[in-house]
Write an enzyme that holds these catalytic residues in place. Structure first.
Site, PDB file in Angstrom:
ATOM      1  N   GLY A 161      12.971  -9.653  -9.192  1.00 15.88           N
ATOM      2  CA  GLY A 161      11.765 -10.182  -8.552  1.00 15.88           C
ATOM      3  C   GLY A 161      10.660 -10.257  -9.602  1.00 15.88           C
ATOM      4  N   ILE A 163       8.636  -7.942 -10.823  1.00 14.50           N
ATOM      5  CA  ILE A 163       8.649  -6.896 -11.859  1.00 14.50           C
ATOM      6  C   ILE A 163       9.860  -7.059 -12.766  1.00 14.50           C
ATOM      7  CG2 ILE A 163       8.740  -4.392 -12.280  1.00 14.50           C
ATOM      8  CD1 ILE A 163       7.146  -4.026  -9.652  1.00 14.50           C
ATOM      9  N   ARG A 245      12.169   3.010  -7.053  1.00 12.52           N
ATOM     10  CA  ARG A 245      12.162   4.093  -6.070  1.00 12.52           C
ATOM     11  C   ARG A 245      13.381   4.973  -6.306  1.00 12.52           C
ATOM     12  NH1 ARG A 245       7.684   3.110  -5.243  1.00 12.52           N
ATOM     13  NH2 ARG A 245       6.562   2.684  -3.310  1.00 12.52           N
ATOM     14  N   GLU A 274      10.549  13.016  -3.912  1.00  9.47           N
ATOM     15  CA  GLU A 274       9.265  13.373  -4.540  1.00  9.47           C
ATOM     16  C   GLU A 274       8.433  14.233  -3.604  1.00  9.47           C
ATOM     17  OE1 GLU A 274       7.218   9.859  -6.017  1.00  9.47           O
ATOM     18  OE2 GLU A 274       9.054   9.185  -6.983  1.00  9.47           O
ATOM     19  N   HIS A 292       5.767   9.597 -11.446  1.00 10.23           N
ATOM     20  CA  HIS A 292       5.471   8.353 -10.692  1.00 10.23           C
ATOM     21  C   HIS A 292       4.145   7.741 -11.153  1.00 10.23           C
ATOM     22  CE1 HIS A 292       6.079   6.152  -6.598  1.00 10.23           C
ATOM     23  NE2 HIS A 292       5.434   5.383  -7.448  1.00 10.23           N
TER      24      HIS A 292
HETATM   25  C1  8YV Z   1       1.950   3.162  -6.229  1.00 14.03           C
HETATM   26  C2  8YV Z   1       4.256   2.085  -6.116  1.00 14.03           C
HETATM   27  O1  8YV Z   1       1.305   4.031  -7.085  1.00 14.03           O
HETATM   28  O2  8YV Z   1       3.003   0.326  -5.179  1.00 14.03           O
HETATM   29  C3  8YV Z   1       4.060   0.900  -5.249  1.00 14.03           C
HETATM   30  O3  8YV Z   1       5.054   0.502  -4.595  1.00 14.03           O
HETATM   31  O4  8YV Z   1       5.319   2.539  -6.258  1.00 14.03           O
HETATM   32  C4  8YV Z   1       3.225   2.799  -6.888  1.00 14.03           C
HETATM   33  O5  8YV Z   1       3.088   2.134  -8.084  1.00 14.03           O
HETATM   34  C5  8YV Z   1       2.100   3.804  -4.896  1.00 14.03           C
HETATM   35  O6  8YV Z   1       3.073   3.219  -4.111  1.00 14.03           O
HETATM   36  C6  8YV Z   1       0.835   3.788  -4.137  1.00 14.03           C
HETATM   37  O7  8YV Z   1       1.021   3.993  -2.761  1.00 14.03           O
END
Ligand code: 8YV
Length: 330
Positions: A161, A163, A245, A274, A292
């Site tokens: 996607g 990223i 994740r 986590e 994270h």
């Molecule tokens: C965030 C993330 O810091 O946006 C996301 O999906 O994994 C992180 O980069 C986090 O989720 C903030 O809620």
């Protein structure tokens, strides 16, 4: 008389500029102390809030949503991943869910690339050696701290996607050969630009790569996508990076393989449970663990806040918020 402002409950401390803007526009209830909220506190919040702004650390599950009052109309997640929200339960109650896509892409791709470099080149190991006052460095040696070359190696991207593609661009510049697995093949012009090879079969791709990176969201379909069986398909000389994740990888199975030397190393920014981390991963020299922080830039957090504000404001003004997450999207 001006219309009553909506009660917006924000579960964590956000950057000051974001909180100031929220105070101007909404009846904002902020979490200045940044103490994570318990499930009971979240249930209390959804009884009162018109809008809830949770983060990845809040589980907005069915039990919480069952407590929500009829005034709760919007969950404006501060984050791109929405695996912390039970979408079906929210939609069943006609609650709109929004997220913050796009603004974290470059930062997360940078951190992914940092791990792709750090693990094979033993960056954190070398840095930790010099930081430890007990170590007396004897100077350069031709056979000490040898890692492995990045240039020319095969990178397998799991999830192509936004990223994944941003990682591919960076990795290509470092001389890596780009391979990917995705639910759908990406457009031909993107493949051409990235010189990317598509693998329909994840199993086959795992078997051929030198470095693998996980860049897909966590959904029911991707939970333990890298199961114990699939992890065994990875070459023992390969490295695994995850900034997406933790739930996408069977963390205990990976830890066992690291311990047994069945995989060369890993760079992990996210974990299955986590803030808990499998102790075998945490203590291994061959694993770089980060708390994270893939999207943890000041600019990124402010952009995320801006997205949350826009989503709430458009809803307040009677429009459809731009970043609605629809059930079929995942
Ligand atoms: C965030 C993330 O810091 O946006 C996301 O999906 O994994 C992180 O980069 C986090 O989720 C903030 O809620």
């Amino acid at each position: 008389m001006p219309a009553k402002k909506p009660l917006v409950i924000v579960t964590r401390k956000l950057p000051d500029t974001v909180e100031t803007r929220m105070r101007e526009l909404f009846d904002a209830r902020l979490n200045i102390d940044d103490k994570p909220m318990s499930q009971a506190a979240l249930a209390e919040a959804v009884k009162a809030a018109d809008v809830l702004v949770p983060t990845v650390t809040d589980q907005i599950d069915r039990a919480v949503l069952e407590q929500s009052g009829p005034q709760l109309k919007l969950i404006a997640n501060f984050g791109t991943g929405v695996d912390n929200v039970d979408l079906d339960a929210a939609h069943a109650k006609n609650i709109i869910v929004t997220n913050t896509p796009g603004v974290l892409t470059e930062d997360t791709a940078d951190m992914t690339m940092a791990l792709i470099l750090a693990v094979p080149r033993r960056l954190t190991e070398g840095a930790a050696y010099l930081k430890n006052p007990r170590n007396e460095w004897q100077g350069w040696s031709p056979t000490w701290m040898l890692g492995h070359r990045i240039y020319g190696k095969r990178l397998g991207i799991i999830g192509m996607g936004r990223i994944g593609q941003a990682v591919a661009k960076r990795a290509k510049a470092f001389g890596l050969q780009i391979h990917y697995h995705n639910r759908r093949r990406v457009a031909e012009d993107i493949e051409r630009e990235l010189e990317a090879t598509y693998w329909d079969s994840l199993d086959q791709m795992l078997n051929r790569m030198d470095i693998l990176t996980v860049n897909c969201p966590h959904t029911p379909a991707t939970y333990h996508l890298l199961s114990a069986r699939r992890l065994k398909l990875i070459k023992p000389t390969a490295y695994l990076v995850n900034t997406a994740r933790g739930e996408v990888i069977d963390e205990n199975a990976l830890a066992r393989m690291i311990e047994a030397g069945e995989i060369a190393g890993a760079g992990l920014d996210v974990f299955e449970h986590e803030p808990a981390i499998n102790p075998k991963l945490r203590s291994s020299d061959r694993v770089v663990v980060l708390p994270h922080m893939g999207s943890a830039t000041m600019e990124g957090r402010i952009d995320m806040g801006e997205k949350v504000v826009i989503n709430i404001k458009t809803w307040m003004d009677g429009h459809k918020p731009p970043d609605r997450v629809l059930a079929g999207m995942l």
